[in-house]
Design a protein around this motif. Sequence first.
Motif, short mmCIF file in Angstrom:
data_model
loop_
_atom_site.label_atom_id
_atom_site.label_comp_id
_atom_site.label_asym_id
_atom_site.label_seq_id
_atom_site.Cartn_x
_atom_site.Cartn_y
_atom_site.Cartn_z
N ALA A 123 57.36 3.07 7.25
CA ALA A 123 57.05 4.34 6.61
C ALA A 123 58.32 5.04 6.14
N PRO A 124 58.24 5.77 5.02
CA PRO A 124 59.38 6.59 4.58
C PRO A 124 59.70 7.65 5.62
N ALA A 125 60.91 8.13 5.61
CA ALA A 125 61.32 9.19 6.53
C ALA A 125 60.66 10.51 6.14
N LEU A 172 47.33 9.14 9.24
CA LEU A 172 46.37 9.71 10.20
C LEU A 172 45.43 8.62 10.69
N PHE A 173 45.17 8.63 12.01
CA PHE A 173 44.37 7.58 12.62
C PHE A 173 43.28 8.18 13.51
N LEU A 174 42.14 7.53 13.50
CA LEU A 174 41.06 7.85 14.43
C LEU A 174 41.23 6.95 15.64
N VAL A 175 41.40 7.58 16.80
CA VAL A 175 41.64 6.82 18.04
C VAL A 175 40.62 7.30 19.08
N PRO A 176 39.58 6.52 19.35
CA PRO A 176 38.56 6.96 20.32
C PRO A 176 39.03 6.80 21.76
N LYS A 177 38.61 7.71 22.60
CA LYS A 177 38.89 7.58 24.04
C LYS A 177 38.21 6.32 24.59
N VAL A 178 36.96 6.13 24.19
CA VAL A 178 36.20 4.94 24.58
C VAL A 178 35.83 4.20 23.30
N VAL A 225 47.47 5.23 3.56
CA VAL A 225 48.73 5.11 4.28
C VAL A 225 49.73 6.15 3.75
N ASN A 226 50.45 6.78 4.69
CA ASN A 226 51.48 7.78 4.37
C ASN A 226 50.93 9.05 3.74
N LYS A 227 49.60 9.22 3.77
CA LYS A 227 48.99 10.44 3.24
C LYS A 227 48.26 11.20 4.36
N GLY A 228 48.76 11.02 5.57
CA GLY A 228 48.08 11.61 6.72
C GLY A 228 48.08 13.12 6.74
N LEU A 229 49.18 13.73 6.28
CA LEU A 229 49.22 15.19 6.31
C LEU A 229 48.16 15.79 5.40
N ASN A 230 47.89 15.14 4.28
CA ASN A 230 46.84 15.65 3.39
C ASN A 230 45.50 15.70 4.11
#
Length: 592
Positions: free
Chosen positions: A221-223, A230-236, A282-287
Amino acid sequence: MADYQAPLRDMHFVLNEVFDVASLWAQLPGLADVVDADTAAAILEEAGKVTAGSIAPLNRSGDEEGCSWHQGAVQTPAGFIEAYQTYAQGGWVGVGGSPEYGGMGMPKVIGAQVEEMVNSANLSFGLYPMLTAGACLSLLNHASEELKQQYLPNMYAGVWAGSMCLTEPHAGSDLGIIRTKAEPQSDGSYKVSGTKIFITGGEHDLTENIIHLVLAKLPDAPAGPKGISLFLVPKVMVNADGSLGERNSLGCGSIEHKMGIKASATCVMNFDGATGYLIGEVNKGLNAMFTMMNYERLGVGIQGLALGERSYQSAVEYARERIQSRAPTGPVAKDKAADPIIVHPDVRRMLLTMKALNEGGRAFSSYVAMQLDTAKYSEDATVAKRADELVALLTPVAKAFLTDMALETTVHGQQIFGGHGFIREWGQEQLVRDCRITQIYEGTNGIQALDLIGRKVIGNGGSYYRHFADEIQAFIASADASLGEFTAPLRAAVANLDELTAWVMDKAQGNPNEIGAASVEYLQVFGYTAYAYMWALMARAALDKEHQDDFYASKLGTARFYFARLLPRIHSLSASVKAGSASLFLLDAAQF
């Protein structure tokens, strides 16, 4: 502490008599067949019952018990699980959610009133569904159809919760320097590793699953901010058929011990190669994340308003009952040893300040919510664009000014109680403690002020600002002469804000420090002026009705107080802005 009662009369006044929201809904295709005035009234009535009956009674006990952490598991205070089930089963988590995935589909202006009620009843409790609703909004707008189908129905139903994982130990608001990594896998998923702090609702026992939205960087990724995804990460983990599978590789390392909102779990979250799925590009997570963050920023402003309302309800009841000394003009309660403290000018000053700021804040937050609805549903591109730009302009004001005024309001409520306001069992000190975080999280109010003047005013050459200022000028020009006592000071306030805006824009060209030096006071001037517009609108709706109902007489009296005693604050604040940045840099760092 007075039992909380939802201010339904004032909410109906703002929605129906000030803004005539039903007419707006009728013009918006996505809402015309979904909601009308009767539907809205029924929803708010039921929300008032649920929040007052099931959630408000847990406010003090939840504060005293707080959340507890044991070997990675977080337990919420007694009664929270049952109250949450009642709230979720009523559909309240998904009140503004897309009907396509099981949400109720109500406009934001209705959701804003529900948010106020639940946060007045119990801010710690209200944070759990608030984070879920915000996460749903980001998923709805940016996730793949597969992710939306798999996660949104259970989140809207309150069966699963959501969280927002941004901040890291070394990176507060400067998200460009986050270190959490996401390694791409052959099956299209990612392995997410890193530590996040200050994560509201990162772990708890209210739902069977928690869906984390996590900012992270890919290896190449660029600095800086341009390299964030941004990622969806489930607890389960969730199986293909929707059932729950194995626990994901993440956990809660601890919870914070805080000044307030003690029944809301603020977590340190550790992701150790946890399976996650990309949201958006990718790399557009802040949006994608800002979709959620902007929702939360208006929501935090409403939190402040909610605490101010709760404080006012208790303070006015106490002021009517507590007897101390005699009125300056002579005994009022002649059958008692002293008069109720509501007769004293200083107590009236505090109560009226609370009332004016609360009711002005309710109108303003509803106004911003209406712009969100217009931007989302209008088929007229010009109208939608204007509304979207107004939302961008007014969101930092809503977050910062409402919460700044909320702290003043809750402190006034504590002060009216005197020594009892400092004692836990009376409830006012908790509201002050709980309120303090609203000025800090979701971007501190100083950052909101920088955003307002730097990005939302100077950044577009003042074009967003002109939308709002021109609307106020058009209102003044069309107002009946009978409104002159309100429109004359409003006209002067807008002229002052116009001049101040031009001054800052000019000075910033020669000295970048002028933006930061002016920002906080500028936002305050903007806020007081915006409230003046709201109070002029409310005065118009109440005028000539004061003999019909005490409600309207009270509204007009409060409007007159606002213009007489609160709006003049803009003059000292404007003088501070024009004093410039020079005095801020007279000391070297060692001289502080």
